[in-house]
Design an enzyme around this catalytic site. Structure first.
Site, PDB file in Angstrom:
ATOM      1  N   ASP A 225       0.836  -1.201   0.000  1.00  3.62           N
ATOM      2  CA  ASP A 225       0.000   0.000   0.000  1.00  3.62           C
ATOM      3  C   ASP A 225       0.874   1.255   0.000  1.00  3.62           C
ATOM      4  O   ASP A 225       1.903   1.303   0.680  1.00  3.62           O
ATOM      5  CB  ASP A 225      -0.857  -0.038   1.274  1.00  3.62           C
ATOM      6  CG  ASP A 225      -1.903   1.047   1.305  1.00  3.62           C
ATOM      7  OD1 ASP A 225      -2.746   1.066   0.400  1.00  3.62           O
ATOM      8  OD2 ASP A 225      -1.881   1.872   2.242  1.00  3.62           O
ATOM      9  N   GLU A 292       1.724  -0.584  -4.939  1.00  3.84           N
ATOM     10  CA  GLU A 292       0.731   0.430  -5.324  1.00  3.84           C
ATOM     11  C   GLU A 292       1.513   1.727  -5.547  1.00  3.84           C
ATOM     12  O   GLU A 292       1.716   2.525  -4.629  1.00  3.84           O
ATOM     13  CB  GLU A 292      -0.318   0.634  -4.233  1.00  3.84           C
ATOM     14  CG  GLU A 292      -1.444   1.552  -4.706  1.00  3.84           C
ATOM     15  CD  GLU A 292      -2.067   2.423  -3.625  1.00  3.84           C
ATOM     16  OE1 GLU A 292      -3.122   2.988  -3.880  1.00  3.84           O
ATOM     17  OE2 GLU A 292      -1.484   2.556  -2.523  1.00  3.84           O
TER      18      GLU A 292
HETATM   19  C1  NOJ Z   1      -4.384   2.985  -0.825  1.00  2.00           C
HETATM   20  C2  NOJ Z   1      -5.497   2.025  -0.554  1.00  2.00           C
HETATM   21  O1  NOJ Z   1      -5.764   1.307  -1.735  1.00  2.00           O
HETATM   22  C3  NOJ Z   1      -6.652   2.861  -0.073  1.00  2.00           C
HETATM   23  O2  NOJ Z   1      -7.843   2.109  -0.017  1.00  2.00           O
HETATM   24  C4  NOJ Z   1      -6.306   3.458   1.252  1.00  2.00           C
HETATM   25  O3  NOJ Z   1      -7.327   4.334   1.676  1.00  2.00           O
HETATM   26  C5  NOJ Z   1      -4.999   4.245   1.161  1.00  2.00           C
HETATM   27  N1  NOJ Z   1      -3.993   3.585   0.423  1.00  2.00           N
HETATM   28  C6  NOJ Z   1      -4.445   4.491   2.549  1.00  2.00           C
HETATM   29  O4  NOJ Z   1      -3.961   3.281   3.085  1.00  2.00           O
END
Ligand code: NOJ
Length: 543
Positions: A225, A292
């Protein structure tokens, strides 16, 4: 940083993606050429009738994934959390959220999936914790607390006010005043998600242990993440303003009028992935790090692969946000040109933040949904489907009183995120096979007409097409990564070869002539006809 539009050449280039030097089909990592499936655990299958999907529900429903030909799962957050951001606020990195199951349930899922040749990736959240994590509770107890430096604390600027102009994911100041200790703490997301301080070596040590804990249990890797986050500018400089522009790629360059130059994408973050990659490769088979990487700049995306010593895979958000399908051919070229030699792209269209591609790209149009699946599943690299993509599920308009996502309830640049988190629809009965017929699901189910059971029996359904495409991908492209070559084609038509496959896509709402390929047609997204129908895609062999 250069913008995405600076990458876009006026003249189309012929690009080739060739298999990595020295890798044979036998030695390619399992994820190359694979189809991964992002599974939002709370919305897939409720095994205990509480209205929330859970881990045992996944184990019970693995047949669907084997039948579809899925190689690996990415589970949305499974760790204990107060759920201010539905699991992206972790309070214990080595546990399982009691609402989703137990560690034993997760072990059983990994074992059962493994028996079917399906790997399981977890979601790892290293940029921030929950404010309920014991590290933060201790850190907030006093300036001398043992864990104080695990987080980013700073004094007000002279005269008062937050240390920098940084804004959080909701557009509010990213600093929360903490009266008890007289300092601000940083939260790039909600105040309940304090950012960790990656300048602190103890944070590195904690995460090394967390990685090993899960890898030792057979977890095949992590989706990481906010992979572009972690380090923040050591001098805490203000972010510069976002230059006014009409380019769509700027949706990713910054938000709320700022470019996150100092609050994210810092060069020091790469060292974390070099370290984790060594850990991942100390296991057999090597574990996968899938980032991500929220950046609109393809060279910045490419940097996260390092010199084949950082993340093995990185999500490509310029493709996610592309205008479909017109912008895809050039973006594929540009992605392949930007990635370092041997680095492999990731293709995806939907997720739990950005919504579902059948809505965003295809406006619910079945022809475009079918074309999108054909493209996603024939491009060489790794394809990540989001649960429901396989039946062409569109976003669900969740009424305000039923919305569950605090971060986007007040409106957000990404839109309200519950729209893409609604329950999987297994059949058309009350509860949709997701939960019991009399149970209220945690989010509304959406239109019953689009469901797995009905589509499984229909050879012309989106689900049947998706399964045939996955099968074709495995059968014809083989393990590893097939070569990609863009071919000359008439305007409005995109042709490419992927290994032995020849793909032709009509990128327009009007019919087009079928290029004379002299090849055996293996699959088409529309009915048999002499030409290409609107938004039709065709896969042929050889030529
Ligand atoms: C990216 C995640 O996919 C999202 O759902 C989340 O709110 C943020 N990062 C913070 O962790």
């Amino acid at each position: 940083m250069s913008s995405l539009s600076e990458h876009r050449p006026g003249v189309r280039r012929e690009l080739e993606l060739t298999p990595t030097k020295g890798t044979s089909m036998a030695t390619s990592p399992w994820w190359q050429g694979a189809v991964l499936y992002q599974l939002y655990v709370r919305s897939w299958r409720d095994s205990n009738g509480d209205g929330y999907g859970d881990i045992n529900g996944i184990t019970q429903q693995l047949d669907h994934l084997s039948w579809l030909g899925i190689d690996g799962l990415w589970l949305s957050p499974t760790m204990p959390s107060p759920d201010a951001d539905w699991g992206y606020d972790v309070s214990d990195y080595t546990g399982v959220h009691p609402e989703l199951g137990t560690l034993g349930d997760l072990d059983a899922l990994i074992a059962e999936a493994g028996r079917r040749g399906i790997r399981v990736l977890l979601d790892l959240v290293p940029n921030h914790t929950s404010s309920a994590h014991p590290w933060f509770i201790d850190a907030a107890s006093g300036r001398d607390a043992a864990h104080r430096d695990y987080y980013v604390w700073a004094d007000p600027v002279p005269g008062g006010g937050p240390p920098t102009n940084w804004l959080d994911a909701t557009g509010e100041p990213a600093w929360q005043w903490h009266p008890a200790t007289g300092q601000y703490y940083l939260h790039n997301f909600l105040p309940a998600q304090p950012d960790l301080n990656w300048w602190q070596p103890a944070v590195h040590a904690e995460f090394r242990q967390i990685l090993e804990f899960w890898f030792d249990r057979g977890v095949a890797g992590f989706r990481i993440d906010v992979a572009h986050g972690l380090y923040k500018d050591a001098e805490l400089r203000d972010n510069p303003p976002l230059a006014p522009t009409s380019s769509d790629s700027d949706r990713l360059a910054g938000r709320f009028g700022q470019r996150p130059v100092y609050s994210a994408n810092r060069p020091e973050t790469h060292g974390v992935y070099r370290d984790w990659r060594k850990i991942a490769e100390s296991y057999s088979p090597p574990r996968l790090l899938l980032g991500e990487t929220w950046t609109g700049d393809l060279s910045s995306l490419a940097s996260y692969y390092g010199d084949d010593d950082e993340l093995q895979l990185s999500f490509n958000f310029p493709v996610v946000f592309a205008r479909f399908p017109a912008e895809l051919p050039d973006l594929v070229d540009e992605t392949l040109a930007a990635l370092p030699t041997g680095a492999r792209p990731v293709w995806t269209g939907s997720n739990h933040d950005v919504g579902r591609f059948p809505s965003r790209w295809c406006h619910g149009d079945p022809a475009r949904i079918r074309l999108a699946l054909l493209i996603l599943l024939t491009l060489p690299g790794t394809t990540v489907l989001y649960y429901g993509d396989e039946i062409g599920m569109t976003d669900v308009a969740v009424p305000a009183e039923l919305q569950r996502d605090p971060m986007t309830q007040a409106g957000s640049p990404q839109g309200q995120r519950d729209r893409a988190r609604t329950p999987m629809r297994w059949n058309g009965a009350p509860g949709a096979g997701f939960t019991g017929p009399t149970v209220t699901p945690w989010l509304p189910i959406g239109p019953a007409a689009v469901n797995v059971a009905d589509q499984r029996g229909d050879p012309d359904s989106v689900l049947s097409l998706c399964r045939r495409l996955v099968d074709l991908r495995h059968g014809e492209l083989g393990a590893g990564v097939a070569g990609y070559r863009r071919l000359a084609s008439p305007p409005g038509v995109w042709s490419y070869t992927a290994g032995p496959l020849l793909v032709t896509a009509n990128l327009a709402a009007t019919p087009a002539a079928m290029p004379d390929q002299g090849a055996e047609i293996l699959l088409r997204t529309g009915p048999a006809a002499a030409g290409l129908g609107p938004w039709e895609g065709v896969v042929a062999r050889g030529g």
